[in-house]
Scaffold this motif. Structure first.
Motif, PDB file in Angstrom:
ATOM      1  N   ARG A  91       0.849  -1.194   0.000  1.00 12.41           N
ATOM      2  CA  ARG A  91       0.000   0.000   0.000  1.00 12.41           C
ATOM      3  C   ARG A  91       0.889   1.249   0.000  1.00 12.41           C
ATOM      4  NH1 ARG A  91      -5.548  -0.417   0.693  1.00 12.41           N
ATOM      5  NH2 ARG A  91      -6.264  -2.507   1.267  1.00 12.41           N
ATOM      6  N   ILE A  92       0.436   2.267  -0.732  1.00 12.26           N
ATOM      7  CA  ILE A  92       1.218   3.489  -0.916  1.00 12.26           C
ATOM      8  C   ILE A  92       0.690   4.575   0.019  1.00 12.26           C
ATOM      9  CG2 ILE A  92       1.880   5.260  -2.593  1.00 12.26           C
ATOM     10  CD1 ILE A  92       3.071   2.448  -3.080  1.00 12.26           C
ATOM     11  N   ARG A  93       1.583   5.347   0.588  1.00 11.37           N
ATOM     12  CA  ARG A  93       1.175   6.472   1.431  1.00 11.37           C
ATOM     13  C   ARG A  93       0.462   7.527   0.579  1.00 11.37           C
ATOM     14  NH1 ARG A  93       6.277   8.851   4.268  1.00 11.37           N
ATOM     15  NH2 ARG A  93       6.796   9.127   2.050  1.00 11.37           N
ATOM     16  N   PRO A  94      -0.525   8.211   1.130  1.00  4.52           N
ATOM     17  CA  PRO A  94      -1.258   9.197   0.327  1.00  4.52           C
ATOM     18  C   PRO A  94      -0.375  10.286  -0.251  1.00  4.52           C
ATOM     19  CG  PRO A  94      -1.825   9.388   2.672  1.00  4.52           C
ATOM     20  CD  PRO A  94      -1.060   8.112   2.509  1.00  4.52           C
ATOM     21  N   GLU A  95       0.657  10.689   0.496  1.00  6.65           N
ATOM     22  CA  GLU A  95       1.541  11.750   0.005  1.00  6.65           C
ATOM     23  C   GLU A  95       2.389  11.296  -1.189  1.00  6.65           C
ATOM     24  OE1 GLU A  95       3.476  10.427   4.014  1.00  6.65           O
ATOM     25  OE2 GLU A  95       1.482  10.428   3.070  1.00  6.65           O
ATOM     26  N   ASP A  96       2.423   9.990  -1.440  1.00  5.44           N
ATOM     27  CA  ASP A  96       3.194   9.459  -2.561  1.00  5.44           C
ATOM     28  C   ASP A  96       2.314   9.004  -3.724  1.00  5.44           C
ATOM     29  OD1 ASP A  96       5.582   9.803  -1.125  1.00  5.44           O
ATOM     30  OD2 ASP A  96       5.371   7.831  -0.165  1.00  5.44           O
ATOM     31  N   TRP A  97       1.007   9.170  -3.591  1.00  6.57           N
ATOM     32  CA  TRP A  97       0.094   8.581  -4.579  1.00  6.57           C
ATOM     33  C   TRP A  97       0.151   9.289  -5.931  1.00  6.57           C
ATOM     34  CZ3 TRP A  97      -1.965   4.119  -5.197  1.00  6.57           C
ATOM     35  CH2 TRP A  97      -2.968   3.953  -6.154  1.00  6.57           C
ATOM     36  N   TYR A  98       0.279  10.602  -5.917  1.00  8.26           N
ATOM     37  CA  TYR A  98       0.216  11.371  -7.166  1.00  8.26           C
ATOM     38  C   TYR A  98       1.601  11.766  -7.663  1.00  8.26           C
ATOM     39  CZ  TYR A  98      -4.811  11.923  -6.467  1.00  8.26           C
ATOM     40  OH  TYR A  98      -6.164  11.688  -6.304  1.00  8.26           O
ATOM     41  N   SER A  99       1.710  11.835  -8.985  1.00  3.51           N
ATOM     42  CA  SER A  99       2.874  12.415  -9.648  1.00  3.51           C
ATOM     43  C   SER A  99       2.435  13.727 -10.286  1.00  3.51           C
ATOM     44  CB  SER A  99       3.397  11.454 -10.717  1.00  3.51           C
ATOM     45  OG  SER A  99       4.346  12.082 -11.549  1.00  3.51           O
ATOM     46  N   VAL A 100       3.241  14.777 -10.118  1.00  2.00           N
ATOM     47  CA  VAL A 100       2.904  16.103 -10.650  1.00  2.00           C
ATOM     48  C   VAL A 100       4.079  16.602 -11.484  1.00  2.00           C
ATOM     49  CG1 VAL A 100       2.288  18.480 -10.055  1.00  2.00           C
ATOM     50  CG2 VAL A 100       1.439  16.587  -8.643  1.00  2.00           C
ATOM     51  N   ARG A 101       3.797  16.932 -12.771  1.00  2.00           N
ATOM     52  CA  ARG A 101       4.851  17.411 -13.677  1.00  2.00           C
ATOM     53  C   ARG A 101       4.379  18.691 -14.363  1.00  2.00           C
ATOM     54  NH1 ARG A 101       5.700  14.923 -18.119  1.00  2.00           N
ATOM     55  NH2 ARG A 101       3.756  13.704 -18.107  1.00  2.00           N
ATOM     56  N   ARG A 102       5.117  19.760 -14.198  1.00  2.00           N
ATOM     57  CA  ARG A 102       4.791  21.017 -14.869  1.00  2.00           C
ATOM     58  C   ARG A 102       5.317  20.983 -16.297  1.00  2.00           C
ATOM     59  NH1 ARG A 102       2.814  24.914 -11.373  1.00  2.00           N
ATOM     60  NH2 ARG A 102       3.074  24.423  -9.157  1.00  2.00           N
ATOM     61  N   LEU A 103       4.445  21.265 -17.245  1.00  2.00           N
ATOM     62  CA  LEU A 103       4.784  21.269 -18.660  1.00  2.00           C
ATOM     63  C   LEU A 103       4.777  22.698 -19.181  1.00  2.00           C
ATOM     64  CD1 LEU A 103       2.460  18.291 -19.715  1.00  2.00           C
ATOM     65  CD2 LEU A 103       4.808  18.184 -18.840  1.00  2.00           C
ATOM     66  N   ASP A 104       4.924  22.862 -20.485  1.00  2.00           N
ATOM     67  CA  ASP A 104       4.825  24.184 -21.089  1.00  2.00           C
ATOM     68  C   ASP A 104       3.369  24.622 -21.191  1.00  2.00           C
ATOM     69  OD1 ASP A 104       7.580  24.216 -21.439  1.00  2.00           O
ATOM     70  OD2 ASP A 104       7.465  23.347 -23.459  1.00  2.00           O
ATOM     71  N   ASP A 105       3.165  25.880 -21.589  1.00  2.00           N
ATOM     72  CA  ASP A 105       1.829  26.421 -21.876  1.00  2.00           C
ATOM     73  C   ASP A 105       0.927  26.478 -20.642  1.00  2.00           C
ATOM     74  OD1 ASP A 105       2.267  26.554 -24.836  1.00  2.00           O
ATOM     75  OD2 ASP A 105       2.274  24.371 -24.653  1.00  2.00           O
ATOM     76  N   GLY A 106       1.528  26.566 -19.446  1.00  2.00           N
ATOM     77  CA  GLY A 106       0.716  26.663 -18.241  1.00  2.00           C
ATOM     78  C   GLY A 106      -0.033  25.400 -17.890  1.00  2.00           C
ATOM     79  N   VAL A 107       0.413  24.259 -18.403  1.00  2.00           N
ATOM     80  CA  VAL A 107      -0.245  22.973 -18.175  1.00  2.00           C
ATOM     81  C   VAL A 107       0.583  22.140 -17.204  1.00  2.00           C
ATOM     82  CG1 VAL A 107      -0.982  20.805 -19.258  1.00  2.00           C
ATOM     83  CG2 VAL A 107      -1.313  22.989 -20.465  1.00  2.00           C
TER      84      VAL A 107
END
Length: 243
Positions: free
Chosen positions: A3-19
Motif C-alpha cells: 500500500r502506498i502512502r497518500p503523500e506518494d500517490w500522485y505524480s505532478v509534472r509542470r509542462l509548457d503552456d501553463g499545463v
C-alpha cells in the motif's frame, strides 16, 4: 500487495503552456487517467480528476490555489473520482445524469476495478470491491461550441461522442492545444463500452481530423504532437474503411 502512502500517490509534472500533468503512477498505464491542470489569468481548469482513491485537494495543493472549474471529459470512473471535491463542476449534457448519480455499473467501475489494475494499492481503507464514485452534480452543463474562459485563455467544447455519449474535447485555437479525453490518444482506443456508438465514433474522428492541432493531451498515455495526431486518426479511419 504493498500500500502506498497518500503523500506518494500522485505524480505532478509542470509542462509548457501553463499545463501541469497529474497522474496516479501506481495504477497500471492502460487504466491510468491523465489529469490536466491548466493555469489561466482569472482562474484555472482541471480536465478530469482521476480515480478518487486519494484526495486531490488534500495531496495536490496546486488544485486549491485559485478558483478552478473541474471539467469531465466523460464520466467513466477513472476520470471523475475527485470531482465531488470541487465546487465548480462541468460536464456535457448527455452525461450530466451519470455525474449526478454514478453507480459501479454506469461508470464502468464494474467490471474494471479490481486489485489487478494496480501495481500497488492505495492507502487504507481502500477496497476494490467497495469502490464507488461519489455524486458530483454538475454546476455547469456543457454543449458543443461552448467556451470555458479562463480570462486570457479560451477553450472550445467539442462534443465527441463515440467512446461515450457525452465525451468532449477542449480546444484552444490560439495555441492549437487539444485536450482530447478518450476519443483519441496514443494507445488502444476503447470502442465497445455499454454506451459506445460506432457511428458516433466515426463522425467524431472525421470531425477531429480537420482540426489544426499542434499538441494533444489525451485521457491516457503520453502527450503527442500534431503530426502524430493526424496519423493516428487517419490510420483509425483507414481501418474502419476495410471493415
Amino acid at each position: 500487495m504493498q500500500r502506498i502512502r497518500p503523500e506518494d500517490w500522485y505524480s505532478v509534472r509542470r509542462l509548457d503552456d501553463g499545463v501541469t500533468a497529474i497522474s496516479e503512477p501506481y495504477i497500471q498505464e492502460f487504466y491510468r487517467c491523465n489529469v490536466w491542470h491548466v493555469r489561466g489569468r482569472d482562474g484555472d481548469m482541471l480536465v478530469d480528476s482521476g480515480m478518487g482513491v486519494v484526495s486531490l485537494r488534500e495531496w495536490v495543493p496546486l488544485v486549491t490555489e485559485r478558483p478552478l472549474t473541474a471539467v469531465a471529459s466523460h464520466t467513466h470512473f477513472d476520470h471523475i473520482g475527485c470531482h465531488h471535491e470541487f465546487e465548480c463542476r462541468a460536464v456535457h449534457a448527455a452525461e450530466a445524469g451519470l455525474l449526478a448519480n454514478p453507480t459501479r455499473e454506469n461508470t464502468l467501475a464494474d467490471p474494471y476495478v479490481t486489485d489487478g489494475i494496480f501495481d500497488a494499492l492505495p492507502p487504507e481503507p481502500y477496497c476494490s470491491a467497495c469502490y464507488a464514485v461519489k455524486r458530483a452534480p454538475a454546476t455547469r452543463i456543457l454543449e458543443d461550441g461552448d467556451v470555458i474562459d479562463l480570462g486570457d485563455r479560451r477553450f472550445e467544447v467539442i462534443h465527441t461522442p463515440g467512446h461515450s455519449p457525452g465525451g468532449i474535447a477542449l480546444y484552444e485555437k490560439a495555441t492549437e492545444i487539444l485536450f482530447s479525453g478518450d476519443i483519441v490518444y496514443d494507445g488502444p482506443l476503447i470502442e465497445d463500452t455499454y454506451h459506445s456508438d460506432a457511428a458516433d465514433y466515426l463522425a467524431s474522428m472525421e470531425r477531429l481530423l480537420a482540426l489544426p492541432v499542434r499538441l494533444v493531451h489525451g485521457g491516457h498515455f503520453p502527450s503527442f504532437g500534431g503530426e502524430r495526431y493526424h496519423q493516428l486518426i487517419r490510420s483509425w479511419l483507414d481501418e474502419k474503411q476495410k471493415i
